[in-house]
Design a protein around this motif. Structure first.
Motif, PDB file in Angstrom:
ATOM      1  N   PHE A 130       0.845  -1.195   0.000  1.00 37.18           N
ATOM      2  CA  PHE A 130       0.000   0.000   0.000  1.00 37.18           C
ATOM      3  C   PHE A 130       0.888   1.256   0.000  1.00 37.18           C
ATOM      4  CE2 PHE A 130      -3.619   2.668   1.489  1.00 37.18           C
ATOM      5  CZ  PHE A 130      -4.557   2.247   0.586  1.00 37.18           C
ATOM      6  N   ASP A 131       0.749   2.160   0.979  1.00 42.31           N
ATOM      7  CA  ASP A 131       1.522   3.402   0.976  1.00 42.31           C
ATOM      8  C   ASP A 131       2.938   3.250   1.504  1.00 42.31           C
ATOM      9  OD1 ASP A 131      -0.458   4.813  -0.218  1.00 42.31           O
ATOM     10  OD2 ASP A 131      -1.143   5.865   1.575  1.00 42.31           O
ATOM     11  N   GLU A 132       3.372   2.026   1.776  1.00 40.25           N
ATOM     12  CA  GLU A 132       4.788   1.819   2.053  1.00 40.25           C
ATOM     13  C   GLU A 132       5.639   2.302   0.887  1.00 40.25           C
ATOM     14  OE1 GLU A 132       5.302  -1.935   5.134  1.00 40.25           O
ATOM     15  OE2 GLU A 132       5.471  -2.297   2.972  1.00 40.25           O
ATOM     16  N   THR A 133       5.070   2.299  -0.300  1.00 43.06           N
ATOM     17  CA  THR A 133       5.819   2.761  -1.465  1.00 43.06           C
ATOM     18  C   THR A 133       6.300   4.193  -1.301  1.00 43.06           C
ATOM     19  OG1 THR A 133       5.761   2.979  -3.868  1.00 43.06           O
ATOM     20  CG2 THR A 133       3.748   3.526  -2.691  1.00 43.06           C
ATOM     21  N   TYR A 134       5.577   4.994  -0.485  1.00 42.17           N
ATOM     22  CA  TYR A 134       6.013   6.359  -0.194  1.00 42.17           C
ATOM     23  C   TYR A 134       6.888   6.409   1.062  1.00 42.17           C
ATOM     24  CZ  TYR A 134       1.991   7.236  -3.228  1.00 42.17           C
ATOM     25  OH  TYR A 134       1.093   7.209  -4.267  1.00 42.17           O
ATOM     26  N   TYR A 135       6.375   5.848   2.139  1.00 43.52           N
ATOM     27  CA  TYR A 135       7.001   6.099   3.438  1.00 43.52           C
ATOM     28  C   TYR A 135       8.337   5.383   3.601  1.00 43.52           C
ATOM     29  CZ  TYR A 135       2.240   7.698   4.262  1.00 43.52           C
ATOM     30  OH  TYR A 135       1.025   8.334   4.152  1.00 43.52           O
ATOM     31  N   ALA A 136       8.466   4.167   3.091  1.00 42.72           N
ATOM     32  CA  ALA A 136       9.733   3.457   3.229  1.00 42.72           C
ATOM     33  C   ALA A 136      10.836   4.174   2.456  1.00 42.72           C
ATOM     34  CB  ALA A 136       9.584   2.013   2.745  1.00 42.72           C
ATOM     35  N   LYS A 137      10.550   4.586   1.223  1.00 46.27           N
ATOM     36  CA  LYS A 137      11.570   5.265   0.427  1.00 46.27           C
ATOM     37  C   LYS A 137      11.837   6.676   0.939  1.00 46.27           C
ATOM     38  CE  LYS A 137       9.963   4.775  -3.794  1.00 46.27           C
ATOM     39  NZ  LYS A 137       8.601   4.211  -3.639  1.00 46.27           N
ATOM     40  N   ASP A 138      10.784   7.369   1.412  1.00 44.28           N
ATOM     41  CA  ASP A 138      11.000   8.688   2.016  1.00 44.28           C
ATOM     42  C   ASP A 138      11.890   8.589   3.253  1.00 44.28           C
ATOM     43  OD1 ASP A 138       9.488   9.979   0.115  1.00 44.28           O
ATOM     44  OD2 ASP A 138       7.690  10.145   1.354  1.00 44.28           O
ATOM     45  N   ALA A 139      11.642   7.577   4.067  1.00 43.59           N
ATOM     46  CA  ALA A 139      12.453   7.396   5.270  1.00 43.59           C
ATOM     47  C   ALA A 139      13.911   7.117   4.911  1.00 43.59           C
ATOM     48  CB  ALA A 139      11.886   6.253   6.109  1.00 43.59           C
ATOM     49  N   TRP A 140      14.122   6.341   3.852  1.00 45.25           N
ATOM     50  CA  TRP A 140      15.491   6.015   3.438  1.00 45.25           C
ATOM     51  C   TRP A 140      16.243   7.260   2.963  1.00 45.25           C
ATOM     52  CZ3 TRP A 140      18.758   2.355   4.342  1.00 45.25           C
ATOM     53  CH2 TRP A 140      19.852   2.136   3.498  1.00 45.25           C
ATOM     54  N   THR A 141      15.559   8.121   2.203  1.00 46.52           N
ATOM     55  CA  THR A 141      16.227   9.346   1.748  1.00 46.52           C
ATOM     56  C   THR A 141      16.404  10.343   2.889  1.00 46.52           C
ATOM     57  OG1 THR A 141      14.081  10.213   0.984  1.00 46.52           O
ATOM     58  CG2 THR A 141      15.460   9.083  -0.636  1.00 46.52           C
ATOM     59  N   LEU A 142      15.480  10.399   3.825  1.00 47.48           N
ATOM     60  CA  LEU A 142      15.688  11.224   5.014  1.00 47.48           C
ATOM     61  C   LEU A 142      16.975  10.821   5.726  1.00 47.48           C
ATOM     62  CD1 LEU A 142      12.180  11.550   6.748  1.00 47.48           C
ATOM     63  CD2 LEU A 142      13.639  13.436   6.014  1.00 47.48           C
ATOM     64  N   LEU A 143      17.187   9.533   5.817  1.00 46.32           N
ATOM     65  CA  LEU A 143      18.359   9.018   6.512  1.00 46.32           C
ATOM     66  C   LEU A 143      19.654   9.447   5.827  1.00 46.32           C
ATOM     67  CD1 LEU A 143      18.913   7.120   8.965  1.00 46.32           C
ATOM     68  CD2 LEU A 143      19.028   5.235   7.335  1.00 46.32           C
ATOM     69  N   HIS A 144      19.612   9.610   4.500  1.00 46.52           N
ATOM     70  CA  HIS A 144      20.835   9.900   3.754  1.00 46.52           C
ATOM     71  C   HIS A 144      20.946  11.349   3.289  1.00 46.52           C
ATOM     72  CE1 HIS A 144      20.678   5.482   3.545  1.00 46.52           C
ATOM     73  NE2 HIS A 144      21.987   5.551   3.429  1.00 46.52           N
ATOM     74  N   LEU A 145      19.811  12.027   3.121  1.00 48.43           N
ATOM     75  CA  LEU A 145      19.841  13.401   2.624  1.00 48.43           C
ATOM     76  C   LEU A 145      19.427  14.429   3.679  1.00 48.43           C
ATOM     77  CD1 LEU A 145      18.120  12.866  -0.872  1.00 48.43           C
ATOM     78  CD2 LEU A 145      20.585  13.053  -0.401  1.00 48.43           C
ATOM     79  N   GLY A 146      18.662  13.994   4.664  1.00 47.34           N
ATOM     80  CA  GLY A 146      18.099  14.931   5.631  1.00 47.34           C
ATOM     81  C   GLY A 146      16.743  15.453   5.209  1.00 47.34           C
ATOM     82  N   TYR A 147      16.301  15.113   4.032  1.00 47.40           N
ATOM     83  CA  TYR A 147      14.988  15.496   3.508  1.00 47.40           C
ATOM     84  C   TYR A 147      14.518  14.382   2.576  1.00 47.40           C
ATOM     85  CZ  TYR A 147      17.908  16.895  -0.463  1.00 47.40           C
ATOM     86  OH  TYR A 147      18.819  16.899  -1.500  1.00 47.40           O
ATOM     87  N   GLU A 148      13.242  14.399   2.228  1.00 47.94           N
ATOM     88  CA  GLU A 148      12.687  13.373   1.343  1.00 47.94           C
ATOM     89  C   GLU A 148      13.120  13.659  -0.088  1.00 47.94           C
ATOM     90  OE1 GLU A 148      10.946  15.158   3.517  1.00 47.94           O
ATOM     91  OE2 GLU A 148       9.446  13.949   4.585  1.00 47.94           O
ATOM     92  N   GLY A 149      13.889  12.743  -0.653  1.00 46.51           N
ATOM     93  CA  GLY A 149      14.388  12.928  -2.006  1.00 46.51           C
ATOM     94  C   GLY A 149      13.503  12.258  -3.048  1.00 46.51           C
ATOM     95  N   SER A 150      13.744  12.613  -4.300  1.00 45.26           N
ATOM     96  CA  SER A 150      13.003  12.027  -5.417  1.00 45.26           C
ATOM     97  C   SER A 150      13.659  10.724  -5.855  1.00 45.26           C
ATOM     98  CB  SER A 150      12.968  13.009  -6.590  1.00 45.26           C
ATOM     99  OG  SER A 150      12.306  14.204  -6.226  1.00 45.26           O
ATOM    100  N   TRP A 151      12.906   9.960  -6.636  1.00 46.79           N
ATOM    101  CA  TRP A 151      13.395   8.691  -7.179  1.00 46.79           C
ATOM    102  C   TRP A 151      13.147   8.656  -8.680  1.00 46.79           C
ATOM    103  CZ3 TRP A 151      15.525   4.670  -4.162  1.00 46.79           C
ATOM    104  CH2 TRP A 151      15.503   4.890  -2.782  1.00 46.79           C
ATOM    105  N   PRO A 152      13.895   7.836  -9.411  1.00 48.71           N
ATOM    106  CA  PRO A 152      13.595   7.661 -10.840  1.00 48.71           C
ATOM    107  C   PRO A 152      12.207   7.042 -11.024  1.00 48.71           C
ATOM    108  CG  PRO A 152      15.743   6.737 -10.273  1.00 48.71           C
ATOM    109  CD  PRO A 152      15.054   7.043  -8.983  1.00 48.71           C
ATOM    110  N   ALA A 153      11.757   7.013 -12.263  1.00 47.68           N
ATOM    111  CA  ALA A 153      10.443   6.436 -12.540  1.00 47.68           C
ATOM    112  C   ALA A 153      10.421   4.949 -12.187  1.00 47.68           C
ATOM    113  CB  ALA A 153      10.108   6.624 -14.026  1.00 47.68           C
TER     114      ALA A 153
END
Length: 528
Positions: free
Chosen positions: A67-90
């Motif tokens: 479900f919405d893990e597609t947003y939150y898991a990847k957002d959390a991963w970029t927060l961990l590495h960028l400090g903010y929610e980053g974008s992803w390729p298509a």
């Protein structure tokens, strides 16, 4: 002729009070303090352990972005590495699940929920990595387990009974909504914990405030003098704790702001009623005009601190979405919030599992989070109709519908106590929690919302059911037959709830089951 001593004793003896098995155990704990102390922590520990097992078992399955893990898991991963929610390729999900987790882009992504929940998910990713769903789900599972403990503590404080507190926690531990939202990385499970914790703090504050008002009114009214005003209380650390916790809740999802507003109303009303009970003249204005502004300062500004702190990564870096919309970072953050607000008020996208809030009590459209069918002969499935793995947010049906009935019962008893009885403040407390987590959603009938949002409401549903079951079990002064019958009914309710959890657990956890077995769980056509 004088009667024999034994006969005289029989004539004047007071009949022994008959007790039920539950009361016999309770009496044993009362007369043996060591057993009572053991039960006070062992009972809650066992219920929390059960909750943890149901939420942590096979947590990494399915290895999918549910479900919405597609947003939150990847957002959390970029927060961990960028400090903010980053974008992803298509179409990044397949690559992410295959282990390609560093393909994110430096550009900020437009996200519509504050960062705190994703930061907490990121803690699990930092500890366990992103190669297994365990990493992005563990924080949610632990939070959902902790919610059960908080409900036990609230129930014990409401009833003065560890047993009844454990009943409330047990109902939440085995409920499907709590289990499902405790096993996938959505924000609502974290929100449920913070809201329940804030209400525990409000309950502790209420007890201390009541004692202080009663003591002050008694001292000022010594000698029969009228009491015109009560105390203005600044030292309310538990109210401050509630404010901070609700600020954190708003930093997970904006719906926490509604709970903060409801908490403020509850504090003023409970203050007013405590002053009325203490015999203070002008109790309403005393609570609203004198104490009200102080309570506001102890609650609302405090909530702003954790909310703003949750945006630290966005504020201290330069790549977040809309970060360059103004030179002043706080002005840029305000601009971002305006964009988020416009998104939320205009969210009317069609979704097959959308369910307006009026449907929630009837459980008309639970959310299918995950569904996958395999045909016979593939992936070990030997069933003629094929096999299914499913995750559905259907609550335990008995707990849900009985909880709805309990809420109606408590509301009626609160409005019309009958027979000159004093209104039950415990019902008011639980109903305040129900209203804070449900009523605001009725204001958005056109917005795309989902049944699983009720996981935040669920702690108060089981607390309402606990109070109703306690009443059903019978008062201590009721006839033995009434107490035994009532406690027997409560035992049957709990037993049937357990059986339903056993029946439903496979379709809450994506366990592979025959297709026909999955069909047995679709009690309404709208559940498919």
């Amino acid at each position: 002729m004088q009667p024999a001593p034994d006969a005289l004793a029989d004539d004047t003896a007071v009949p022994e009070r008959r007790v039920t098995p539950v009361e016999r155990v309770r009496e044993r704990m009362r007369t043996r303090p060591r057993i009572g102390r053991l039960w006070r922590w062992l009972g809650p520990a066992l219920v929390v352990l059960l909750a943890g097992v149901l939420r942590l078992w096979n947590l990494a399955h399915p290895h999918a972005l549910v479900f919405d893990e597609t947003y939150y898991a990847k957002d959390a991963w970029t927060l961990l590495h960028l400090g903010y929610e980053g974008s992803w390729p298509a179409d990044p999900d397949a690559a992410f699940l295959a282990g390609d987790v560093f393909s994110f882009l430096p550009e900020g992504s437009f996200v519509v929920h504050p960062p705190l929940g994703k930061w907490l998910i990121a803690l699990g990713l930092g500890a366990f990595g992103a190669d297994s769903a365990w990493g992005w789900r563990i924080a949610i599972a632990l939070a959902a387990t902790a919610t059960v403990l908080v409900v036990i503590l609230i129930g014990r404080r409401l009833t003065g009974s560890t047993l009844w507190g454990c009943v409330a926690g047990f109902l939440l531990a085995i409920d499907g909504l709590g289990i499902v939202l405790g096993r996938i990385a959505l924000l609502d499970g974290l929100l449920a914990l913070l809201v329940a914790l804030a209400f525990l703090f409000l309950l502790i504050d209420r007890d201390r405030m009541q004692t202080r008002i009663a003591w002050t009114a008694g001292a000022r009214g010594a000698g029969g003098m009228p009491v015109s005003t009560g105390p203005v209380m600044w030292a309310r650390p538990w109210l401050v704790a509630a404010g901070a916790t609700l600020g954190a809740a708003a930093a997970v999802k904006w719906s926490g702001v509604y709970v903060l507003a409801a908490a403020g109303i509850y504090v003023v009303v409970s203050d007013a009623l405590a002053r009325r009970h203490a015999g203070i003249d002008g109790w309403a204005s005393d609570a609203a005009v004198r104490q009200g502004p102080v309570s506001f300062l102890l609650l609302v500004p405090v909530a702003a601190a954790p909310y703003l702190a949750s945006w630290s990564g966005w504020l201290l870096t330069g790549g977040g979405y809309d970060r360059d919309s103004a030179e002043n970072p706080l002005v840029a953050l305000w601009n971002y919030h305006e964009a988020i607000y416009r998104f939320h008020v205009g969210l009317t996208v069609e979704h097959s599992y959308a369910s307006p809030a009026w449907q929630w009590p009837l459980l008309l459209r639970p959310t299918s989070m995950f569904w996958e069918k395999v045909e016979r002969g593939t992936e070990g499935c030997d069933m003629s109709g094929g096999c299914v793995q499913a995750i559905s947010s259907v609550p335990n049906p008995l707990i849900w519908y009985a909880g709805m009935a309990a809420i109606v019962f408590l509301a009626i008893r609160l409005a019309w106590p009958g027979g000159g009885r004093v209104r039950d403040w415990r019902a008011g407390f639980v109903l305040a929690g129900v209203a804070a987590t449900y009523v605001p959603w009725l204001l958005y009938p056109e917005r795309t919302i989902f049944q699983f949002y009720t996981v935040v409401m669920m702690p108060f549903v089981v607390l309402a059911l606990m109070l109703a079951l306690q009443r059903l079990a019978g008062r201590p002064d009721a006839a033995p037959e009434r107490r035994a019958g009532g406690q027997g009914v409560v035992a049957v309710v709990l037993a049937v709830a357990v059986l339903l959890t056993v029946f439903w657990y496979p379709v809450w956890t994506a366990t592979e089951v025959p297709y026909d077995f999955w069909r047995l769980h679709n009690w309404m056509i709208s559940w498919i």
